[in-house]
Write an enzyme that holds these catalytic residues in place. Structure first.
Site, short mmCIF file in Angstrom:
data_model
loop_
_atom_site.label_atom_id
_atom_site.label_comp_id
_atom_site.label_asym_id
_atom_site.label_seq_id
_atom_site.Cartn_x
_atom_site.Cartn_y
_atom_site.Cartn_z
N ASP A 69 -10.41 -21.18 -15.61
CA ASP A 69 -9.54 -21.10 -16.79
C ASP A 69 -8.32 -20.21 -16.59
OD1 ASP A 69 -11.54 -19.05 -16.68
OD2 ASP A 69 -11.12 -18.49 -18.75
N GLU A 126 -14.05 -18.24 -18.18
CA GLU A 126 -14.50 -16.89 -17.77
C GLU A 126 -13.86 -15.83 -18.66
OE1 GLU A 126 -14.81 -13.08 -16.41
OE2 GLU A 126 -12.87 -14.05 -16.39
N GLU A 127 -12.60 -16.08 -19.05
CA GLU A 127 -11.82 -15.03 -19.72
C GLU A 127 -12.44 -14.58 -21.05
OE1 GLU A 127 -9.57 -13.28 -18.42
OE2 GLU A 127 -8.78 -14.44 -16.76
N ARG A 166 -19.97 -3.41 -4.06
CA ARG A 166 -20.94 -2.32 -4.10
C ARG A 166 -22.27 -2.89 -4.60
NH1 ARG A 166 -21.86 0.95 -8.52
NH2 ARG A 166 -21.36 2.79 -7.29
N HIS A 350 -3.45 -10.41 -15.20
CA HIS A 350 -3.03 -10.68 -16.58
C HIS A 350 -1.58 -10.27 -16.84
CE1 HIS A 350 -7.45 -10.89 -18.28
NE2 HIS A 350 -7.32 -11.45 -17.09
ZN LIG Z 1 -8.87 -12.37 -16.18
ZN LIG Z 2 -10.29 -13.40 -13.50
#
Ligand SMILES: [Zn+2]
Ligand SMILES: [Zn+2]
Length: 380
Positions: A69, A126-127, A166, A350
């Site tokens: 996305d 995902e956002e 990690r 972003h």
């Molecule tokens: Zn993002």
């Molecule tokens: Zn991302």
């Protein structure tokens, strides 16, 4: 498949020019499915796209995830492949993530030197932290069982191709809260008659800041931010209603649970002290992303063997990632790949002039393919 040579740079720029918001990745999904089919993979299209590639007789399976996305950001880049969709932009590099994974699928389909199953997961939305859960609800984990799952995110400002990961918590959780205070509005000149919601809300904003400072252990990395304060007051009208909204980050589930408990306690206590009612809603959209030890060690080993600069014990990221839901179900590892430090490649995720680094495409695709060979080795 013989004769298929993906031009990864062209493909990435095509995704970049045609960004789509979460759960609206129609064209993107279609392109991905076409490419995977062209490579000879078994393809399953639902909320997301899943491609399956098998080699040998092995029963082991690993999942590799890319997100699809874009963001509701008007692009300000000056390059020639800027977004064709006004107000929508691939500002988080998901265009590059998809392309690297397609590049890996091509490499592995052409040269299947592994034993087992690779599940290529192209995830929507995902956002907003909803896409991984949507795929899991569609039974992706039951239909395509995986022993391990991996995801790459690019990291602008880090040297090109540098691997950072990690074991343990790598990305924070994000919870959203809303507190509604119901008092009694009235004339600004006669506060004694009403119960002014703004003064009580102000007290609450300050008190909430004591949670991280005084209730959690120093260095918890947790954050409580009040980001909106809305009232129904006017210039000469004291507000009877106030709504506080905000955002909570935590690095461990216990802190997240404690923050919610303390927020409820403080809200109840302050509201009771002033004789008003307070209602609180608290919703966690992104849980903490927890990397499992073995997959993380595997990522570090593959990265080092691939000659990539590698930090296997980086500091936890402050952002959230909904790959967390895959990691909560299957041992997994989320890793960062340096996007470079210059110009648009070094701009923060972003930012409206950020750009995924095309030089990372081949590096990422090769890394994915090598990780598959390392995790699904051919035993002779
Ligand atoms: Zn993002
Ligand atoms: Zn991302």
């Amino acid at each position: 498949m013989a004769g298929t040579v993906l031009d990864l740079i062209r493909l990435r720029r095509d995704f970049h020019q045609n960004p789509e918001l979460g759960f609206h990745e129609y064209r993107t999904k279609q392109r991905i499915a076409e490419i995977l089919k062209g490579l000879g993979l078994e393809v399953c299209v639902g909320t997301g796209v899943v491609g399956i590639l098998r080699a040998g007789q092995g029963n082991r399976a690993i999942g590799l995830r890319a997100d699809m996305d874009a963001l509701p950001i008007p692009e300000t880049s000056t390059h020639g492949y800027s977004s064709n969709h006004p107000g929508v932009m691939h500002a988080c590099g998901h265009d590059g993530h998809m392309t690297m994974l397609l590049g890996a699928a091509e490499r592995l389909a052409d040269n299947p030197q592994f034993d087992g199953t690779v599940v290529f997961i192209f995830q929507p939305n995902e956002e907003h932290g909803l896409g991984a859960q949507a795929m899991i609800q569609e039974d992706v984990l039951a239909r395509f069982p995986m022993d391990e799952v991996y995801a790459i995110h690019n990291l602008p400002g880090a040297p090109l191709g540098q691997v950072s990961t990690r074991a343990g918590q790598i990305c924070a959780s994000e919870s959203l809260f809303e507190i509604a205070i119901s008092g009694q509005g009235g004339h600004a000149s006669m506060p004694q008659v009403g119960r002014d919601a703004i003064t009580i809300g102000a007290e609450l904003v300050t008190a909430l800041q004591t949670i991280v400072a005084r209730k959690l252990a120093p260095g918890s990395g947790a954050v409580v931010s009040v980001t909106e304060f809305i009232t129904d007051g006017q210039r000469n009208v004291l507000p009877g209603q106030a709504v506080l909204k905000g955002d909570v980050r935590a690095r461990v589930p216990e802190d997240r649970a404690n923050i919610e408990t303390f927020m409820r306690q403080i809200t109840k206590g302050i509201c009771a002290a002033h004789g008003v009612t307070g209602e609180m809603a608290f919703r966690t959209e992104f849980i903490e992303t927890i990397n499992a030890a073995a997959p993380t060690a595997a990522v570090v080993e593959t990265a080092l063997n691939s000659g990539l600069e590698t930090n296997g014990d980086c500091a936890p990221m402050s952002f959230s990632e909904d790959f967390a839901h895959f990691c909560a179900a299957v041992p997994g590892c989320f890793l960062l790949l340096g996007n470079g430090v210059e110009g648009a490649h070094g701009q923060p995720l972003h930012a409206s002039d950020y750009d995924f680094n095309d030089e990372l495409l081949a590096i990422g695709a090769a890394f994915w393919a090598q990780l598959v060979r390392d995790r699904l080795p051919i035993h002779s």
